[in-house]
Design an enzyme around this catalytic site. Structure first.
Site, PDB file in Angstrom:
ATOM      1  N   GLU A 182       0.834  -1.219   0.000  1.00 42.19           N
ATOM      2  CA  GLU A 182       0.000   0.000   0.000  1.00 42.19           C
ATOM      3  C   GLU A 182       0.863   1.261   0.000  1.00 42.19           C
ATOM      4  O   GLU A 182       0.799   2.094   0.903  1.00 42.19           O
ATOM      5  CB  GLU A 182      -0.957  -0.009   1.196  1.00 42.19           C
ATOM      6  CG  GLU A 182      -1.998  -1.115   1.101  1.00 42.19           C
ATOM      7  CD  GLU A 182      -3.080  -1.041   2.181  1.00 42.19           C
ATOM      8  OE1 GLU A 182      -4.198  -1.504   1.917  1.00 42.19           O
ATOM      9  OE2 GLU A 182      -2.800  -0.526   3.294  1.00 42.19           O
ATOM     10  N   GLU A 374      -5.638  -8.119  -0.789  1.00 42.14           N
ATOM     11  CA  GLU A 374      -6.308  -7.857   0.494  1.00 42.14           C
ATOM     12  C   GLU A 374      -7.758  -7.520   0.209  1.00 42.14           C
ATOM     13  O   GLU A 374      -8.041  -6.668  -0.639  1.00 42.14           O
ATOM     14  CB  GLU A 374      -5.687  -6.662   1.242  1.00 42.14           C
ATOM     15  CG  GLU A 374      -4.350  -6.928   1.880  1.00 42.14           C
ATOM     16  CD  GLU A 374      -3.859  -5.742   2.712  1.00 42.14           C
ATOM     17  OE1 GLU A 374      -4.703  -5.019   3.291  1.00 42.14           O
ATOM     18  OE2 GLU A 374      -2.635  -5.538   2.777  1.00 42.14           O
TER      19      GLU A 374
END
Length: 476
Positions: A182, A374
């Protein structure tokens, strides 16, 4: 078996991160890392944002990462549970400070390498492919204190050495790699995202985007190194995904949403396309940012990733008049509350169609295979009198998102696999809570760190086993 959109060989599994699961924060020669300094409770956010400087642990605070769920000592049993569900892929991360405790050494910590070799070998024993993130919100604290973390160009050298060490040490065990988890989160949570701490008078945007440049150069160099060590290695970038919708059809709102999307996609634009996007020049100019580069950087950035991985929990909403007073405080990436969707117990929007929208946008933009690494629902789970956890709400969330992913595949998008987040309960990155659970496996531990750490499969465990066995054909 029901007809399925998912291709043969599609990788099904789950994801955790070293900093939220391993614990054993000083075992095996490991050095302190950024996450080890982030407390549970009211001071957590200030530390994550880099405004509350923490270079020392405090006796009066609880640090959830220090023990986490003790995956470090229990990984064989946990991987056996994953194998029982039928996992063909398991996403985890390497704690940088287990391999290089300080981060700037030239010789790695043999105990750290041995731990990960054993863990990856255990995965292979069960025919599970490891998908490994090199840097998942995890910077050795020595590099923060001594060098200012990613604001310092020397980090490129340290990270490249660390990455090469991993590629060589785990060659033949790991072929799927991610560079930074991320990566766009550094703009929203600078200390947890990139080890950044701000000093009085700092131009925060300058600091963050200079750090971003160093990470982007490091990511590209490391991608090149991975292919040199073994041409079979596949390297991906990783985005905290989720499109911004315009709050209305007012043109100013549509433009605001486009700008918010660009803010997050900027990083992936560089990693997937190999150069800074055209819009960056004006953004830097207007924010007073001057990126310091070195000769050859543009050439290095041309080493693009093989695939684009991303997280997706929720879509987001933007308008021209967004401000601190009207955005949803539940998520670190600020968003207006969408009146057309429902919300989780932690205030995160639930929007399966948003996943299909995000995937179509990303494939249109990058033309590279996608990997959803995710996705999941953080919720409170109750253990009933029989010792069961009936998490139908989680099954419902995952079912609808897997259906949406199937629709994206039908749309013509190549998707490598799916790893649901927190396949075994772990410490929440956002809040530090254990009670915000994501897993198919319940871990007996509470928000204060009390509990036996015993593992119990939930109802979703048996449901996901069926999903994998049918290659996404049986979602009921």
């Amino acid at each position: 078996m029901a007809e399925t959109a998912f291709p043969k060989g599609f990788l099904w599994g789950g994801a955790i991160a070293a900093n939220q699961a391993e614990g054993a924060y000083q075992a095996g020669g490991k050095g302190l890392s950024t996450v080890d300094m982030i407390p549970h409770g009211e001071n957590r956010l200030g530390v994550k944002l880099g405004v509350d400087k923490r270079f020392e642990l405090r006796a009066d605070e609880f640090y959830p990462s220090h023990q986490a769920i003790d995956f470090y000592h229990r990984y064989k049993d946990d991987i056996a549970l994953m194998a029982e569900m039928g996992f063909t892929v398991f996403r985890t991360s390497i704690a940088w400070s287990r391999i290089f405790p300080k981060g700037d050494e030239t010789t790695p910590n043999a105990e750290g390498i041995a731990f990960y070799r054993d863990m990856f070998a255990e995965c292979k024993k069960h025919n599970i492919e490891p998908l490994v993130t090199l840097c998942h919100f995890d910077v050795p604290m020595h590099l923060v204190q001594e060098y200012g973390s990613w604001r310092n160009r020397k980090m490129v050298e340290f990270f490249s050495r660390y990455a090469r060490t991993c590629f060589e040490a785990f060659d033949g065990l790991v072929k799927y790699w991610l560079t930074f988890n991320e990566i766009n989160i550094m703009l929203h949570s600078p200390f947890s995202g990139a080890g950044l701490v701000f000093e009085a008078g700092d131009n925060k945007e300058q600091v963050m985007y200079q750090a971003a440049h160093h990470e982007l150069v490091a990511s590209a160099l490391v991608t090149k190194i991975a292919h040199e060590v073994n041409p079979q290695n596949q390297v991906g970038c990783m985005l905290a995904g989720g499109n911004f919708y315009p709050y209305s059809c007012k043109p100013e709102d549509v433009w605001a949403a486009l700008e918010k999307d660009r803010e997050n996609l900027f990083f992936i634009d560089v990693q997937a396309r190999g150069a800074y996007p055209a819009y960056a020049a004006r953004m830097f100019r207007e924010k007073g940012i001057e990126i310091v580069t070195e000769p050859g950087d543009n050439e290095i950035l041309k080493n693009t990733v093989d695939f684009v991985s991303f997280s997706y929990y929720a879509s987001r909403c933007a308008s021209a008049d967004m401000n601190e007073g009207n955005t949803n405080p539940a998520n670190i990436i600020k968003s207006l509350k969408n009146p057309h969707i429902t919300f989780s117990q932690w205030g995160w929007g639930i929007d399966p169609l948003g996943l299909r929208i995000t995937m179509n946008m990303m494939y249109d933009r990058y033309q590279k295979p996608l990997f959803l690494v995710e996705n999941g629902l953080g919720a409170k789970d109750e253990v009933n009198a029989k010792g069961e956890i009936n998490d139908d709400y989680r099954i419902s969330y995952l079912r609808e998102h897997i259906k949406a992913m199937g629709e994206a595949i039908e749309d013509g998008i190549p998707v490598m696999g799916y790893t649901s987040w927190g396949c075994i309960d772990l410490v929440s990155a956002s809040t530090g809570e254990m009670s915000k659970r994501y897993g198919f496996v319940y871990v007996d531990r509470d928000d204060e760190g009390k509990g036996t750490l015993a593992r119990t499969p939930k109802k979703s465990f048996h449901w996901y086993k069926k999903v994998i066995a049918s290659n996404g054909g049986d979602l009921e």
